[in-house]
Design a protein around this motif. Structure first.
Motif, short mmCIF file in Angstrom:
data_model
loop_
_atom_site.label_atom_id
_atom_site.label_comp_id
_atom_site.label_asym_id
_atom_site.label_seq_id
_atom_site.Cartn_x
_atom_site.Cartn_y
_atom_site.Cartn_z
N LEU A 243 7.40 8.88 -5.94
CA LEU A 243 7.58 8.13 -4.71
C LEU A 243 6.54 7.01 -4.65
O LEU A 243 5.34 7.28 -4.52
CB LEU A 243 7.41 9.05 -3.49
N ASP A 244 6.98 5.77 -4.79
CA ASP A 244 6.09 4.61 -4.73
C ASP A 244 5.97 4.18 -3.28
O ASP A 244 6.82 3.47 -2.74
CB ASP A 244 6.67 3.48 -5.59
N CYS A 245 4.91 4.65 -2.61
CA CYS A 245 4.77 4.46 -1.16
C CYS A 245 4.28 3.07 -0.80
O CYS A 245 3.63 2.38 -1.59
CB CYS A 245 3.82 5.51 -0.59
N ALA A 246 4.58 2.67 0.43
CA ALA A 246 4.13 1.38 0.95
C ALA A 246 2.63 1.44 1.23
O ALA A 246 2.08 2.52 1.43
CB ALA A 246 4.89 1.04 2.23
N PRO A 247 1.96 0.26 1.23
CA PRO A 247 0.51 0.24 1.53
C PRO A 247 0.24 0.38 3.03
O PRO A 247 -0.34 -0.51 3.66
CB PRO A 247 0.08 -1.13 0.99
#
Length: 393
Positions: A243-247
């Motif tokens: 899961l490439d999460c938002a900053p």
């Protein structure tokens, strides 16, 4: 005093101009009729991926067993990634090397790893793409999920056939409250065998509003289960989900952390980045305390920090690395990912280092140093995954 610059006109003008310019650039890189393919691998690379000797690979080929590689004029044997996977399965049938087929077996749960930090530029997407491609090359079935409306992970895959976030082709369509669609409908196959993606688009921002409205109606923390319930529909098909999460630590990131079985926090060894990470952890802890009290707390197999963009000959960074080692201890991965122009160049070409031929770089040794550090970090993370499955190391 009358201000002459219209905010609406400014935003509209340059969003349109920039979108057009980037679309033209993408068309130049990947025309509509182009078929993106993964590069081929030498027998030396294949041997390294399979954990056997090159002589053994050659012997298998000469016996006519396994896939037939392409042979160049100078005698090199080249394998496609599909052939590497076929060869892996062929060798696994012989059972001579344990876990040569690394895919999970009954009793081993799909690992869902959230890559997160609310400091922009900490290499979350680069970490995700390189870890995902590494695991696919190693024979795992990987799904990468772009959780960021900025959609950097999505952009790295160029023109995916049929993808259009404006038509609802993103994760949001599977997690929205009104008429969610089956998750498998937003999964895209890529040009890399064993590596699939769920893309992102600006509509992901609507999740924040939808959750706020839902909480006003019903209260509670049910939104935390939206991502996990969606992923449960497809996890049987995968060994690892990234899961490439938002900053940012928003509702979507909190839902991702709840869905995760493990967490990876990339941190450059700079004072501002480490300080920002400290604030991220403090804020996350306050949220987790609330969730624990509501009975919705998250529990993980592991959570680790990863130093990224590291320059070992930079004394302030070396000092910061020592401080991080002192503070984080064993929860800081032993291997740091080096800062490298090779990585920056590859991402500019919308590729990971694993996709680019070494010969394409003007300074191959720069590539060698970069890939060595990335391989070491990825191998360490792979070890954490297999340890979570209870496998002998």
């Amino acid at each position: 005093m009358t201000r002459h610059l219209s905010s609406l006109q400014f935003m509209n003008t340059f969003s349109t101009k920039l979108e057009k310019a980037l679309n033209n650039l993408q068309l130049a890189q990947y025309p509509p009729d182009a078929v993106r393919t993964m590069r081929k691998f030498t027998s030396t690379e294949v041997a390294a991926l399979l954990g056997v000797t090159e002589a053994y690979i050659r012997q298998v080929s000469l016996k006519g067993q396994g896939p037939e590689p392409e042979t160049t004029t100078n005698g090199k044997r080249l394998y496609s990634l599909d052939q590497v996977l076929e060869l892996r399965m062929h060798l696994a049938e012989k059972g001579r090397k344990k876990w040569i087929n690394p895919r999970r077996v009954d009793g081993e749960e799909c690992q869902v790893i959230a890559i997160t930090n609310f400091k922009g530029g900490s290499s979350k997407t680069s970490t995700t793409i390189h870890l995902g491609h590494w695991l696919a090359l190693r024979g795992y079935r990987v799904l990468a999920v772009d959780m960021d409306p900025q959609a950097s992970l999505t952009s790295l895959h160029g023109a995916l056939p049929g993808f259009d976030y404006r038509e609802g082709d993103s994760l949001y369509s599977a997690i929205r409250y009104d008429n969610p669609i089956p998750t498998d409908r937003v999964v895209h196959k890529t040009h890399i065998a064993g590596f699939d993606v769920i893309c992102a688009g600006l509509e992901l921002t609507e999740f924040e509003t939808a959750v706020a409205l839902e909480m006003r109606k019903t209260g509670g923390t049910g939104f935390l289960l939206r991502v996990s319930q969606s992923l449960e529909q497809v996890t049987d098909n995968y060994d690892v989900v990234l899961l490439d999460c938002a900053p940012s630590l928003n509702f979507l990131t909190l839902s991702s952390l709840t869905a995760a079985t493990a967490v990876l926090i990339p941190v450059p060894a700079h004072m501002l980045d480490v300080d920002s990470t400290g604030k991220f952890l403090e804020l996350a802890a306050s949220y987790m305390q609330i969730l624990d009290a509501a009975g919705s707390g998250a529990h993980w197999d592991f959570a680790k920090f990863l130093i990224t963009k590291f320059e070992g000959n930079d004394h302030p960074q070396a000092n910061m690395q020592a401080l991080m080692r002192q503070v984080f201890g064993d929860d800081l991965l032993l291997n740091a990912v080096a800062k490298s122009t090779a990585v920056a160049d590859a991402l500019t070409w919308k590729q990971s280092l694993y996709e680019v031929q070494r010969s394409r770089f003007s300074a191959p040794k720069t590539y060698d140093r970069a890939i060595e550090s990335i391989n070491a970090a990825n191998a360490e993370i792979e070890g954490l995954i297999t340890a979570a499955w209870g496998r002998e190391q």
